[in-house]
Scaffold this active site. Structure first.
Site, PDB file in Angstrom:
ATOM      1  N   HIS A  61      -0.417   8.185   3.726  1.00  0.00           N
ATOM      2  CA  HIS A  61       0.922   7.775   4.169  1.00  0.00           C
ATOM      3  C   HIS A  61       1.919   8.790   3.639  1.00  0.00           C
ATOM      4  O   HIS A  61       1.848   9.164   2.460  1.00  0.00           O
ATOM      5  CB  HIS A  61       1.306   6.417   3.582  1.00  0.00           C
ATOM      6  CG  HIS A  61       0.309   5.329   3.817  1.00  0.00           C
ATOM      7  ND1 HIS A  61       0.075   4.784   5.057  1.00  0.00           N
ATOM      8  CD2 HIS A  61      -0.507   4.670   2.968  1.00  0.00           C
ATOM      9  CE1 HIS A  61      -0.854   3.833   4.956  1.00  0.00           C
ATOM     10  NE2 HIS A  61      -1.230   3.756   3.704  1.00  0.00           N
ATOM     11  N   ASN A  74       1.729  -3.371   8.175  1.00  0.00           N
ATOM     12  CA  ASN A  74       2.286  -3.769   6.879  1.00  0.00           C
ATOM     13  C   ASN A  74       3.104  -2.642   6.260  1.00  0.00           C
ATOM     14  O   ASN A  74       4.205  -2.863   5.757  1.00  0.00           O
ATOM     15  CB  ASN A  74       1.165  -4.218   5.937  1.00  0.00           C
ATOM     16  CG  ASN A  74       0.517  -5.490   6.428  1.00  0.00           C
ATOM     17  OD1 ASN A  74       1.201  -6.429   6.835  1.00  0.00           O
ATOM     18  ND2 ASN A  74      -0.809  -5.528   6.428  1.00  0.00           N
ATOM     19  N   ALA A 108       0.807  -1.218   0.000  1.00  0.00           N
ATOM     20  CA  ALA A 108       0.000   0.000   0.000  1.00  0.00           C
ATOM     21  C   ALA A 108       0.840   1.267   0.000  1.00  0.00           C
ATOM     22  O   ALA A 108       0.301   2.365   0.058  1.00  0.00           O
ATOM     23  CB  ALA A 108      -0.914  -0.011   1.224  1.00  0.00           C
TER      24      ALA A 108
HETATM   25  N1  LIG Z   1       1.487  -4.853   2.376  1.00  0.00           N
HETATM   26  C1  LIG Z   1       0.456  -4.019   2.458  1.00  0.00           C
HETATM   27  O1  LIG Z   1       0.601  -2.806   2.303  1.00  0.00           O
HETATM   28  C2  LIG Z   1      -0.921  -4.571   2.699  1.00  0.00           C
HETATM   29  C3  LIG Z   1      -2.044  -3.773   2.475  1.00  0.00           C
HETATM   30  C4  LIG Z   1      -3.304  -4.325   2.696  1.00  0.00           C
HETATM   31  C5  LIG Z   1      -3.434  -5.619   3.167  1.00  0.00           C
HETATM   32  N2  LIG Z   1      -2.301  -6.355   3.404  1.00  0.00           N
HETATM   33  C6  LIG Z   1      -2.398  -7.722   3.954  1.00  0.00           C
HETATM   34  O2  LIG Z   1      -3.173  -8.513   3.085  1.00  0.00           O
HETATM   35  C7  LIG Z   1      -3.988  -9.358   3.871  1.00  0.00           C
HETATM   36  C8  LIG Z   1      -5.208  -9.774   3.068  1.00  0.00           C
HETATM   37  O3  LIG Z   1      -6.013  -8.654   2.806  1.00  0.00           O
HETATM   38  P1  LIG Z   1      -7.541  -8.878   2.360  1.00  0.00           P
HETATM   39  O4  LIG Z   1      -8.126  -7.535   2.204  1.00  0.00           O
HETATM   40  O5  LIG Z   1      -7.597  -9.841   1.238  1.00  0.00           O
HETATM   41  O6  LIG Z   1      -8.126  -9.567   3.681  1.00  0.00           O
HETATM   42  P2  LIG Z   1      -9.479 -10.404   3.815  1.00  0.00           P
HETATM   43  O7  LIG Z   1      -9.829 -10.360   5.263  1.00  0.00           O
HETATM   44  O8  LIG Z   1     -10.480  -9.981   2.816  1.00  0.00           O
HETATM   45  O9  LIG Z   1      -9.047 -11.898   3.424  1.00  0.00           O
HETATM   46  C9  LIG Z   1      -8.177 -12.681   4.201  1.00  0.00           C
HETATM   47  C10 LIG Z   1      -8.412 -14.146   3.823  1.00  0.00           C
HETATM   48  O10 LIG Z   1      -7.381 -14.935   4.446  1.00  0.00           O
HETATM   49  C11 LIG Z   1      -7.994 -16.053   5.080  1.00  0.00           C
HETATM   50  N3  LIG Z   1      -7.159 -16.505   6.198  1.00  0.00           N
HETATM   51  C12 LIG Z   1      -7.137 -16.035   7.467  1.00  0.00           C
HETATM   52  N4  LIG Z   1      -6.237 -16.727   8.200  1.00  0.00           N
HETATM   53  C13 LIG Z   1      -5.674 -17.638   7.360  1.00  0.00           C
HETATM   54  C14 LIG Z   1      -4.704 -18.651   7.536  1.00  0.00           C
HETATM   55  N5  LIG Z   1      -4.094 -18.853   8.724  1.00  0.00           N
HETATM   56  N6  LIG Z   1      -4.383 -19.421   6.469  1.00  0.00           N
HETATM   57  C15 LIG Z   1      -4.986 -19.219   5.260  1.00  0.00           C
HETATM   58  N7  LIG Z   1      -5.926 -18.280   5.046  1.00  0.00           N
HETATM   59  C16 LIG Z   1      -6.270 -17.495   6.089  1.00  0.00           C
HETATM   60  C17 LIG Z   1      -9.366 -15.543   5.512  1.00  0.00           C
HETATM   61  O11 LIG Z   1     -10.261 -16.624   5.747  1.00  0.00           O
HETATM   62  C18 LIG Z   1      -9.754 -14.693   4.298  1.00  0.00           C
HETATM   63  O12 LIG Z   1     -10.334 -15.474   3.277  1.00  0.00           O
HETATM   64  C19 LIG Z   1      -4.306  -8.522   5.126  1.00  0.00           C
HETATM   65  O13 LIG Z   1      -4.568  -9.358   6.231  1.00  0.00           O
HETATM   66  C20 LIG Z   1      -3.066  -7.714   5.327  1.00  0.00           C
HETATM   67  O14 LIG Z   1      -2.189  -8.327   6.259  1.00  0.00           O
HETATM   68  C21 LIG Z   1      -1.082  -5.861   3.170  1.00  0.00           C
END
Ligand SMILES: NC(=O)c1ccc[n+]([C@@H]2O[C@H](COP(=O)([O-])OP(=O)(O)OC[C@H]3O[C@@H](n4cnc5c(N)ncnc54)[C@H](O)[C@@H]3O)[C@@H](O)[C@H]2O)c1
Length: 269
Positions: A222, A192, A126
């Site tokens: 940010h 993150n 992000a």
């Molecule tokens: N790097 C960045 O800047 C940035 C920005 C946004 C999100 N993210 C990360 O991306 C992740 C996903 O975002 P999203 O919007 O798709 O979230 P989301 O909540 O829509 O989806 C997460 C999915 O992961 C599954 N899950 C949870 N625990 C799990 C496990 N132990 N093993 C396998 N699957 C599992 C959930 O059931 C769900 O389907 C966020 O949790 C966040 O950490 C990173």
């Protein structure tokens, strides 16, 4: 791209399945999600990519031939599946970079990458400008400061409630000044970005973090400021949320897609 593994079939995971199926119609996609969500995820993803996609509970259950594993399942997914992916011989692209603020987990994952001669890939997610920050690091960096601004109510339900009276904020208020390690630990929802900046630049302890409740903030903003021998940088973002998950920035999904695409394109930018 013939076979990709996606861990987490949520907003980003489903987006990646949709985009990758459109870009590489013959590609096979395996997904992993929590046991209780496998059936729902299978139904949802089959609606997007038909029998090109299958959903499993563990890395061990995934058929062979995976070229890249992409984690977008949250911090628990990195803990649960990160090492297993690398031990299975897959490079690992992590979205939930904040999980790596846990030094013990970070060290285990890096050790798994080294012993398997695989790569741990950190996307910009992000935030932006991580190429410039990581390049500047090679000449030494004097200072990296990350400032996060959100509307006061957007901090509700977080540790910010213990640090200031969010309902009474009328002017921009810095409620925490700390380093990236503590920011990532106390504020998992900011972890993150803080962790990505720390890993690209001067590390968790030397990355300064300022968290602000700002009634005039335009969404989730940010600001990254860098000073060093090669000059100064000022990178400012005002991110729009993902349609399926208001807590996730659209840019995060796009950033993962860029890394995946770059692996199969002749020209990588
Ligand atoms: N790097 C960045 O800047 C940035 C920005 C946004 C999100 N993210 C990360 O991306 C992740 C996903 O975002 P999203 O919007 O798709 O979230 P989301 O909540 O829509 O989806 C997460 C999915 O992961 C599954 N899950 C949870 N625990 C799990 C496990 N132990 N093993 C396998 N699957 C599992 C959930 O059931 C769900 O389907 C966020 O949790 C966040 O950490 C990173």
């Amino acid at each position: 791209m013939k076979h990709i593994l996606i861990i987490g079939a949520g907003a980003i995971g489903a987006y990646l399945v949709r985009e990758l199926h459109a870009m590489y119609p013959q590609a096979k996609m395996s997904c992993i999600d929590r046991a209780e969500f496998v059936e729902a995820a299978r139904k949802r993803l089959r609606g997007i990519a038909g029998d090109h996609v299958e959903v499993f509970e563990s890395v061990a259950a995934v058929p062979s031939g995976v070229e890249l594993a992409v984690e977008c399942g949250g911090h628990a997914a990195v803990t649960q599946h990160g090492e297993a992916c690398l031990d299975a011989g897959y490079d690992l692209l992590v979205a939930s970079v904040g999980a790596l603020a846990d030094q013990a987990l970070h060290d285990r994952i890096v050790a798994a990458a080294k012993r398997n001669d695989r790569k741990l890939l950190i996307p910009a997610g992000a935030v932006a400008g991580m190429d410039g920050l990581a390049a500047a690091r090679l000449a030494g960096i004097d200072r990296v400061r990350y400032t996060s601004r959100k509307l006061p109510l957007a901090w509700k339900g977080t540790h910010a409630e213990k640090l200031c009276d969010l309902g009474a904020v009328t002017v921009s208020t810095e409620f925490l000044k700390t380093d990236a390690r503590q920011a990532a630990t106390l504020f998992p929802q900011n972890a993150n970005v803080a962790a990505t900046i720390a890993l690209a630049g001067v590390g968790f302890e030397r990355t300064e973090v300022s968290l602000n409740a700002d009634p005039s903030a335009k969404g989730n903003t940010h600001l990254v400021e860098v000073e060093g021998p090669c000059g100064t940088m000022r990178i400012e973002l005002s991110n729009k949320p993902f349609p399926d998950n208001p807590k996730t920035s659209m840019l995060a999904g796009l950033s993962l897609l860029r890394v995946i695409r770059n692996r199969s394109e002749a020209v990588q930018v």
